[in-house]
Design a protein around this motif. Structure first.
Motif, PDB file in Angstrom:
ATOM      1  N   GLY A  55       0.799  -1.208   0.000  1.00  0.00           N
ATOM      2  CA  GLY A  55       0.000   0.000   0.000  1.00  0.00           C
ATOM      3  C   GLY A  55       0.837   1.266   0.000  1.00  0.00           C
ATOM      4  O   GLY A  55       2.060   1.226  -0.155  1.00  0.00           O
ATOM      5  N   ASP A  56       0.153   2.412   0.178  1.00  0.00           N
ATOM      6  CA  ASP A  56       0.761   3.737   0.071  1.00  0.00           C
ATOM      7  C   ASP A  56       0.577   4.521   1.366  1.00  0.00           C
ATOM      8  O   ASP A  56      -0.382   4.304   2.100  1.00  0.00           O
ATOM      9  N   ALA A  57       1.487   5.480   1.573  1.00  0.00           N
ATOM     10  CA  ALA A  57       1.373   6.386   2.724  1.00  0.00           C
ATOM     11  C   ALA A  57       2.044   7.711   2.364  1.00  0.00           C
ATOM     12  O   ALA A  57       2.940   7.762   1.513  1.00  0.00           O
ATOM     13  N   VAL A  58       1.626   8.776   3.017  1.00  0.00           N
ATOM     14  CA  VAL A  58       2.206  10.099   2.806  1.00  0.00           C
ATOM     15  C   VAL A  58       3.352  10.315   3.799  1.00  0.00           C
ATOM     16  O   VAL A  58       3.193  10.064   4.998  1.00  0.00           O
ATOM     17  N   THR A  66      18.094   7.738   6.406  1.00  0.00           N
ATOM     18  CA  THR A  66      17.620   6.369   6.630  1.00  0.00           C
ATOM     19  C   THR A  66      16.370   6.300   7.503  1.00  0.00           C
ATOM     20  O   THR A  66      15.944   5.210   7.886  1.00  0.00           O
ATOM     21  N   SER A  67      15.742   7.437   7.809  1.00  0.00           N
ATOM     22  CA  SER A  67      14.565   7.416   8.676  1.00  0.00           C
ATOM     23  C   SER A  67      13.569   8.503   8.283  1.00  0.00           C
ATOM     24  O   SER A  67      13.943   9.670   8.123  1.00  0.00           O
ATOM     25  N   LEU A  68      12.311   8.098   8.131  1.00  0.00           N
ATOM     26  CA  LEU A  68      11.233   9.051   7.861  1.00  0.00           C
ATOM     27  C   LEU A  68       9.990   8.590   8.593  1.00  0.00           C
ATOM     28  O   LEU A  68       9.930   7.467   9.085  1.00  0.00           O
ATOM     29  N   SER A  69       8.993   9.464   8.656  1.00  0.00           N
ATOM     30  CA  SER A  69       7.720   9.133   9.294  1.00  0.00           C
ATOM     31  C   SER A  69       6.585   9.331   8.306  1.00  0.00           C
ATOM     32  O   SER A  69       6.612  10.251   7.492  1.00  0.00           O
ATOM     33  N   ILE A  70       5.598   8.438   8.420  1.00  0.00           N
ATOM     34  CA  ILE A  70       4.402   8.560   7.592  1.00  0.00           C
ATOM     35  C   ILE A  70       3.263   9.070   8.462  1.00  0.00           C
ATOM     36  O   ILE A  70       3.275   8.904   9.681  1.00  0.00           O
ATOM     37  N   GLY A  71       2.270   9.691   7.829  1.00  0.00           N
ATOM     38  CA  GLY A  71       1.180  10.296   8.571  1.00  0.00           C
ATOM     39  C   GLY A  71       0.118   9.325   9.028  1.00  0.00           C
ATOM     40  O   GLY A  71      -0.532   9.542  10.040  1.00  0.00           O
ATOM     41  N   SER A  72      -0.069   8.244   8.293  1.00  0.00           N
ATOM     42  CA  SER A  72      -1.130   7.302   8.606  1.00  0.00           C
ATOM     43  C   SER A  72      -0.823   5.963   7.958  1.00  0.00           C
ATOM     44  O   SER A  72      -0.195   5.902   6.901  1.00  0.00           O
ATOM     45  N   THR A  95      -4.840  10.307  -3.128  1.00  0.00           N
ATOM     46  CA  THR A  95      -4.683   9.069  -3.895  1.00  0.00           C
ATOM     47  C   THR A  95      -4.349   7.875  -3.005  1.00  0.00           C
ATOM     48  O   THR A  95      -4.580   6.742  -3.386  1.00  0.00           O
ATOM     49  N   VAL A  96      -3.827   8.134  -1.811  1.00  0.00           N
ATOM     50  CA  VAL A  96      -3.473   7.045  -0.896  1.00  0.00           C
ATOM     51  C   VAL A  96      -4.706   6.232  -0.514  1.00  0.00           C
ATOM     52  O   VAL A  96      -4.643   5.015  -0.389  1.00  0.00           O
ATOM     53  N   LEU A  97      -5.845   6.875  -0.345  1.00  0.00           N
ATOM     54  CA  LEU A  97      -7.067   6.183   0.068  1.00  0.00           C
ATOM     55  C   LEU A  97      -8.106   6.035  -1.027  1.00  0.00           C
ATOM     56  O   LEU A  97      -9.159   5.450  -0.802  1.00  0.00           O
TER      57      LEU A  97
END
Length: 113
Positions: A55-58, A66-72, A95-97
């Protein structure tokens, strides 16, 4: 040329793992935040359409290369994501949902229900 933003495919080298409880994505061999690589507001797609797609995430923040955070995690399958390929694109957040844009038939069916 990209339909939205400037890039359909932003630099996506390496592999990623996701901690569902924190939304932190940890990469190996990644270049998050560097020029031509994943940036805040981009969409990260976990897995591969030809293989296993999660799946996809923002992306909401980048802590390092080497590190990031997604919103949901709402646009993700819920299956464990570890040492997985990924792609990053500049897409509208909706577009993620939206099942019309999802690359996963399973996810698309879940969102149509």
């Amino acid at each position: 040329m990209a339909l939205w933003g400037n890039n359909d495919a932003v630099g996506s080298t390496g592999t990623v793992s996701l901690n569902y409880s924190t939304g932190v994505v940890t990469g190996s061999g990644t270049t998050f935040g560097q020029t031509g690589a994943a940036q805040e507001g981009d969409v990260i797609r976990f897995g591969d359409r030809a293989g296993t797609y999660f799946g996809d995430a923002v992306i909401v923040s980048i802590a390092s290369t080497t590190s990031l955070s997604i919103g949901s995690t709402a646009g993700l399958s819920g299956a464990a994501i570890a040492s997985t390929s990924f792609n990053v694109s500049q897409l509208p957040k909706y577009t993620v949902l939206d099942s019309h844009y999802s690359e996963s038939a399973t996810l698309a069916n879940d969102f149509d229900a």
